[in-house]
Structure formats: C-alpha cells, structure tokens
Design a protein around this motif. Structure first.
Motif, PDB file in Angstrom:
ATOM      1  N   GLU A  85       0.833  -1.210   0.000  1.00 25.81           N
ATOM      2  CA  GLU A  85       0.000   0.000   0.000  1.00 25.81           C
ATOM      3  C   GLU A  85       0.863   1.253   0.000  1.00 25.81           C
ATOM      4  OE1 GLU A  85      -2.723  -0.119   3.242  1.00 25.81           O
ATOM      5  OE2 GLU A  85      -3.523  -2.105   2.730  1.00 25.81           O
ATOM      6  N   GLN A  86       0.544   2.170  -0.903  1.00 27.62           N
ATOM      7  CA  GLN A  86       1.273   3.431  -0.981  1.00 27.62           C
ATOM      8  C   GLN A  86       0.351   4.522  -1.503  1.00 27.62           C
ATOM      9  OE1 GLN A  86       3.854   3.555  -4.815  1.00 27.62           O
ATOM     10  NE2 GLN A  86       3.994   1.432  -4.045  1.00 27.62           N
ATOM     11  N   MET A  87       0.558   5.743  -1.002  1.00 26.09           N
ATOM     12  CA  MET A  87      -0.236   6.872  -1.470  1.00 26.09           C
ATOM     13  C   MET A  87       0.325   7.335  -2.809  1.00 26.09           C
ATOM     14  SD  MET A  87      -1.088  10.522   0.380  1.00 26.09           S
ATOM     15  CE  MET A  87       0.598  11.111   0.174  1.00 26.09           C
ATOM     16  N   VAL A  88      -0.555   7.441  -3.813  1.00 30.91           N
ATOM     17  CA  VAL A  88      -0.106   7.831  -5.147  1.00 30.91           C
ATOM     18  C   VAL A  88      -0.670   9.184  -5.570  1.00 30.91           C
ATOM     19  CG1 VAL A  88       0.308   5.474  -5.933  1.00 30.91           C
ATOM     20  CG2 VAL A  88      -1.988   6.469  -6.157  1.00 30.91           C
ATOM     21  N   PHE A  89      -1.585   9.752  -4.749  1.00 35.80           N
ATOM     22  CA  PHE A  89      -2.133  11.070  -5.087  1.00 35.80           C
ATOM     23  C   PHE A  89      -2.773  11.666  -3.840  1.00 35.80           C
ATOM     24  CE2 PHE A  89      -5.767  13.747  -6.324  1.00 35.80           C
ATOM     25  CZ  PHE A  89      -5.115  14.695  -7.101  1.00 35.80           C
ATOM     26  N   SER A  90      -2.657  12.989  -3.687  1.00 32.96           N
ATOM     27  CA  SER A  90      -3.361  13.698  -2.612  1.00 32.96           C
ATOM     28  C   SER A  90      -3.774  15.071  -3.112  1.00 32.96           C
ATOM     29  CB  SER A  90      -2.485  13.823  -1.362  1.00 32.96           C
ATOM     30  OG  SER A  90      -1.394  14.689  -1.605  1.00 32.96           O
ATOM     31  N   THR A  91      -4.871  15.566  -2.576  1.00 36.36           N
ATOM     32  CA  THR A  91      -5.368  16.895  -2.929  1.00 36.36           C
ATOM     33  C   THR A  91      -5.994  17.515  -1.693  1.00 36.36           C
ATOM     34  OG1 THR A  91      -6.945  18.130  -4.303  1.00 36.36           O
ATOM     35  CG2 THR A  91      -7.541  15.880  -3.745  1.00 36.36           C
ATOM     36  N   SER A  92      -5.793  18.803  -1.505  1.00 33.86           N
ATOM     37  CA  SER A  92      -6.338  19.504  -0.342  1.00 33.86           C
ATOM     38  C   SER A  92      -7.288  20.602  -0.797  1.00 33.86           C
ATOM     39  CB  SER A  92      -5.211  20.100   0.510  1.00 33.86           C
ATOM     40  OG  SER A  92      -4.495  21.071  -0.239  1.00 33.86           O
ATOM     41  N   GLY A  93      -8.114  21.053   0.125  1.00 34.01           N
ATOM     42  CA  GLY A  93      -9.082  22.112  -0.156  1.00 34.01           C
ATOM     43  C   GLY A  93      -9.989  22.308   1.035  1.00 34.01           C
ATOM     44  N   TYR A  94     -11.140  22.882   0.791  1.00 35.91           N
ATOM     45  CA  TYR A  94     -12.075  23.181   1.876  1.00 35.91           C
ATOM     46  C   TYR A  94     -13.488  22.978   1.342  1.00 35.91           C
ATOM     47  CZ  TYR A  94     -14.143  25.776   5.832  1.00 35.91           C
ATOM     48  OH  TYR A  94     -14.865  26.143   6.935  1.00 35.91           O
ATOM     49  N   PHE A  95     -14.163  21.953   1.864  1.00 35.50           N
ATOM     50  CA  PHE A  95     -15.543  21.698   1.466  1.00 35.50           C
ATOM     51  C   PHE A  95     -16.400  21.618   2.717  1.00 35.50           C
ATOM     52  CE2 PHE A  95     -19.000  18.594   0.854  1.00 35.50           C
ATOM     53  CZ  PHE A  95     -19.750  19.291  -0.075  1.00 35.50           C
ATOM     54  N   ASP A  96     -17.313  22.581   2.861  1.00 40.26           N
ATOM     55  CA  ASP A  96     -18.237  22.615   3.993  1.00 40.26           C
ATOM     56  C   ASP A  96     -19.600  22.154   3.500  1.00 40.26           C
ATOM     57  OD1 ASP A  96     -19.935  23.280   6.129  1.00 40.26           O
ATOM     58  OD2 ASP A  96     -18.648  24.942   6.722  1.00 40.26           O
ATOM     59  N   PRO A  97     -20.131  21.046   4.031  1.00 38.18           N
ATOM     60  CA  PRO A  97     -21.399  20.513   3.519  1.00 38.18           C
ATOM     61  C   PRO A  97     -22.624  21.327   3.904  1.00 38.18           C
ATOM     62  CG  PRO A  97     -20.688  19.247   5.419  1.00 38.18           C
ATOM     63  CD  PRO A  97     -19.572  20.200   5.103  1.00 38.18           C
ATOM     64  N   ARG A  98     -22.479  22.268   4.825  1.00 35.95           N
ATOM     65  CA  ARG A  98     -23.639  23.048   5.247  1.00 35.95           C
ATOM     66  C   ARG A  98     -23.958  24.128   4.223  1.00 35.95           C
ATOM     67  NH1 ARG A  98     -20.899  24.675  10.757  1.00 35.95           N
ATOM     68  NH2 ARG A  98     -19.306  25.030   9.174  1.00 35.95           N
ATOM     69  N   PRO A  99     -25.231  24.505   4.085  1.00 31.65           N
ATOM     70  CA  PRO A  99     -25.591  25.588   3.158  1.00 31.65           C
ATOM     71  C   PRO A  99     -24.872  26.883   3.528  1.00 31.65           C
ATOM     72  CG  PRO A  99     -27.548  24.394   3.864  1.00 31.65           C
ATOM     73  CD  PRO A  99     -26.410  23.890   4.701  1.00 31.65           C
ATOM     74  N   THR A 100     -24.530  27.662   2.527  1.00 27.22           N
ATOM     75  CA  THR A 100     -23.739  28.868   2.759  1.00 27.22           C
ATOM     76  C   THR A 100     -24.503  29.955   3.497  1.00 27.22           C
ATOM     77  OG1 THR A 100     -24.370  29.672   0.566  1.00 27.22           O
ATOM     78  CG2 THR A 100     -22.298  28.471   0.750  1.00 27.22           C
ATOM     79  N   LEU A 101     -25.846  29.870   3.543  1.00 23.87           N
ATOM     80  CA  LEU A 101     -26.617  30.878   4.264  1.00 23.87           C
ATOM     81  C   LEU A 101     -26.657  30.610   5.756  1.00 23.87           C
ATOM     82  CD1 LEU A 101     -29.665  31.444   1.879  1.00 23.87           C
ATOM     83  CD2 LEU A 101     -27.600  32.832   2.134  1.00 23.87           C
ATOM     84  N   GLN A 102     -26.176  29.439   6.175  1.00 27.99           N
ATOM     85  CA  GLN A 102     -26.166  29.116   7.589  1.00 27.99           C
ATOM     86  C   GLN A 102     -24.956  29.747   8.260  1.00 27.99           C
ATOM     87  OE1 GLN A 102     -28.570  27.461   9.285  1.00 27.99           O
ATOM     88  NE2 GLN A 102     -29.693  27.648   7.380  1.00 27.99           N
ATOM     89  N   PRO A 103     -25.003  29.932   9.595  1.00 29.64           N
ATOM     90  CA  PRO A 103     -23.847  30.510  10.290  1.00 29.64           C
ATOM     91  C   PRO A 103     -22.663  29.556  10.301  1.00 29.64           C
ATOM     92  CG  PRO A 103     -25.522  29.792  11.840  1.00 29.64           C
ATOM     93  CD  PRO A 103     -26.132  29.681  10.478  1.00 29.64           C
ATOM     94  N   LEU A 104     -21.503  30.082  10.622  1.00 27.96           N
ATOM     95  CA  LEU A 104     -20.266  29.327  10.787  1.00 27.96           C
ATOM     96  C   LEU A 104     -19.763  28.729   9.476  1.00 27.96           C
ATOM     97  CD1 LEU A 104     -21.195  27.374  14.053  1.00 27.96           C
ATOM     98  CD2 LEU A 104     -20.115  29.606  13.877  1.00 27.96           C
ATOM     99  N   VAL A 105     -20.143  29.309   8.353  1.00 25.64           N
ATOM    100  CA  VAL A 105     -19.781  28.731   7.069  1.00 25.64           C
ATOM    101  C   VAL A 105     -18.809  29.648   6.341  1.00 25.64           C
ATOM    102  CG1 VAL A 105     -20.640  28.033   4.808  1.00 25.64           C
ATOM    103  CG2 VAL A 105     -21.933  27.458   6.854  1.00 25.64           C
ATOM    104  N   VAL A 106     -17.732  29.068   5.795  1.00 27.26           N
ATOM    105  CA  VAL A 106     -16.761  29.801   4.991  1.00 27.26           C
ATOM    106  C   VAL A 106     -16.684  29.128   3.630  1.00 27.26           C
ATOM    107  CG1 VAL A 106     -14.361  30.517   4.767  1.00 27.26           C
ATOM    108  CG2 VAL A 106     -15.442  30.446   7.030  1.00 27.26           C
ATOM    109  N   SER A 107     -16.784  29.909   2.564  1.00 27.51           N
ATOM    110  CA  SER A 107     -16.729  29.348   1.218  1.00 27.51           C
ATOM    111  C   SER A 107     -15.283  29.319   0.733  1.00 27.51           C
ATOM    112  CB  SER A 107     -17.585  30.181   0.261  1.00 27.51           C
ATOM    113  OG  SER A 107     -18.937  30.141   0.654  1.00 27.51           O
ATOM    114  N   SER A 108     -14.878  28.208   0.097  1.00 21.02           N
ATOM    115  CA  SER A 108     -13.540  28.069  -0.460  1.00 21.02           C
ATOM    116  C   SER A 108     -13.585  26.963  -1.495  1.00 21.02           C
ATOM    117  CB  SER A 108     -12.534  27.748   0.649  1.00 21.02           C
ATOM    118  OG  SER A 108     -11.228  27.693   0.128  1.00 21.02           O
TER     119      SER A 108
END
Length: 326
Positions: free
Chosen positions: A250-273
């Motif tokens: 077993e070995q890691m052959v790919f990785s990707t980072s980012g920011y995905f928030d599953p909550r709707p953007t109109l809700q509090p505590l949400v940052v879009s990215s």
C-alpha cells in the motif's frame, strides 16, 4: 332577637338565616357567571344582597330581585371563592363559600431553555415553564429545524408537563440546528424563541471507492465522489494503491487539499472556499495488470478509508516473441 311590627307582613322579624350558596351558570377564560336562591328563612322583608370574592373583596351590592351576577376581568385557570350576604332590617346571613375555576387559556410569555453537553449526535436540553401557564401544562415538546430542512420541524421529544429536561440523541453530526420548546395546555400551545446549536464533527460516512473513467495501457483516469455524509469540513482526498500480483504494498499515489463545507452557505459558521479535486490520472503502470485503489477522506474529525476496488490496465502488443523451432 325578633321584633313585632304591625306593618310587617311576616309579623315578628329577625335576622335571615340559611342563605344558600351560589351555583355556576356559565364560565370562560376571564369571567364567571353564577346565581343564588333566597335564604330558606327570610325572617322578615329582605332588603338586598352583597357578593364577596375570596371573602374580602366586595364585588356587588344588589337589589333583592337581582340574584344573577357575572364577575369579569378574571385570570385564566384560577379558583375564585364567592359568598352571598343577604340583609333585612334585623341583620344578615352569609352563605358558605363556593369555589369556581375559570377556563384555561393557552400559555403566554417566554419559555427559557438551555442547551448543554453538545456532541456530534447528542445534547442535553432543560427548560422552565412559560411566564404565564394559564392552566395546567399537559406536555412539553422539543423540536428543531436543521440546515437540511428549514420548513418541516422535527420532533425530538414530547412528554408530560412535569418533565423539564431531556437528553436528545440521534442527531446529525456537523449540523446547524435551530431548537425550540413548546408548552401546551388544554387551551393551546406557545413556542419559545429558537436557539441555534452546531453539533460537533464526526467521522465521514458513505465513503465510496474511486471509479475508473478511462483505462489505458499504463494509466487510469480515476474519479471519486464526496462522502454522502461528510460529517465535517472535507480538507483532503488521498488515493492509495497496491498490487498483490506485482508485490506492490500500500502506498499513497495522489493527494489533494481544499475546503468543502457541507452546510448551506446561508447558515452561520460557514466559509466558502475551493474544495479538493475529485479526479486524477495514475500513470507509470504496467499493461494488463491488476491494481487495487482506495479513497481516503480527511475531515475536521479524522480520516476514513473506502473499500478497495480492483482495476486492470489495458492490453498491449506482445513483446519478445521467439521464432518457432523447426
């Protein structure tokens, strides 16, 4: 003591006795209507009546012909005791008190409640009764809206009016809830103000293995989906590979980072990215060989891996074919 008066049709007069108590005629949330009969022994010419509420409050002085009274401006679901005093020239007689209760009215005023011990799937809620119960509270309910459904409230608890706290379970992780408490009596219900609560993150659920979009001789074009229940902010995807046939551990052959928030953007505590990528090309492979792949998801709680899935690279032309022996 009695008095003989030639003008008195009763002959001798004395104070009346045995005045009957009032009886109920009608009632509402803020009034009581009652009546009474004359004393069994007038003992002379009756002059009038006085009616008292709760022994000390004089609410009416009436002629002898008036024996019905409506007491208004009362409080809902409250007991009131009434006595009737009858008079003649020689004295008076007082009935025994009779108690009537007004109808209940729906509760009014604020319901104060607190939410504590908030976890990914549970919390504890406690509350106080409404400022004006206006009756016997028959039940309390705890309901909520969440960021998945802001139209239809979800009932989490309903129970007797004597219960003022409850642990709530089976909540969704990493979800914005708006909780409120409802208090009801036979006259109706009142709702508290809403209170927003953010449940904690948990391990992602519904993580599916990657799929192959295109198969080549020495590479795969892999794609994957976000978890069906992210349960937190998705920050990393990793693709892991192994091949038993080729002795590749077993070995890691790919990785990707980012920011995905599953909550709707109109809700509090949400940052879009920008979210992590959802596809890649794995190259440098051997033709017509089996490789296994796994998707690993990392959210704000931790890491979760999918099941392993097997793909085979495409065939290629044969190499080093020896001449036949003759």
């Amino acid at each position: 003591t009695s008095e003989l008066n030639i003008a008195n049709p009763f002959g001798c007069s004395s104070a009346p006795s045995q005045q009957k108590p009032p009886y109920l005629v009608n009632l509402g949330i803020d009034f009581l209507k009652f009546a009474w009969d004359p004393p069994e022994q007038p003992n002379g010419e009756l002059l009038g009546y006085e009616v008292y509420r709760n022994a000390t409050t004089l609410i009416a002085s009436l002629n002898i012909t008036d024996r019905v009274l409506e007491d208004t401006g009362l409080k809902p679901y409250t007991d009131y005791a009434y006595t009737v005093v009858v008079f003649n020239a020689m004295g008076n007689a007082t009935s025994r008190p009779t108690t009537f209760r007004t109808f209940p009215k729906k509760p009014e005023g604020a319901i104060n409640f607190n939410i504590t011990d908030v976890k990914a799937r549970s919390l504890f809620v406690s509350w106080m009764g409404p400022a004006q119960a206006n009756g016997l509270i028959s039940n309390y309910s705890v309901l909520s809206f969440n960021n998945a459904d802001m139209v239809n409230p979800k009932l989490h608890y309903t129970g007797l009016g004597t219960v003022t706290s409850q642990a709530l379970t089976n909540l969704l992780p990493f979800t914005n809830y708006t909780f409120y408490v409802t208090a009801c009596n036979t006259g109706g219900c009142v709702n508290s103000q809403g209170k927003v609560v953010h449940t904690a993150a948990a391990a992602a659920e519904g993580v599916s293995p990657p799929t192959v979009a295109n198969v080549y001789k020495t590479s795969f074009n892999l794609t994957w989906s976000f978890p069906t229940r992210p349960n937190g902010i998705i920050s990393f995807f990793e693709i892991w590979m192994r091949s038993k046939a080729l002795g590749i551990s077993e070995q890691m052959v790919f990785s990707t980072s980012g920011y995905f928030d599953p909550r709707p953007t109109l809700q509090p505590l949400v940052v879009s990215s920008s979210p992590p990528l959802d596809q890649t090309v794995i190259s440098g492979l051997k033709p017509f060989q089996q490789y296994e792949f796994q998707l690993v998801v990392e959210n704000s709680y931790g890491r979760v891996g999918s099941a392993w899935v097997t793909f085979m690279t495409a065939e290629t032309d044969p190499v080093c074919v020896e001449d036949p022996d003759i």
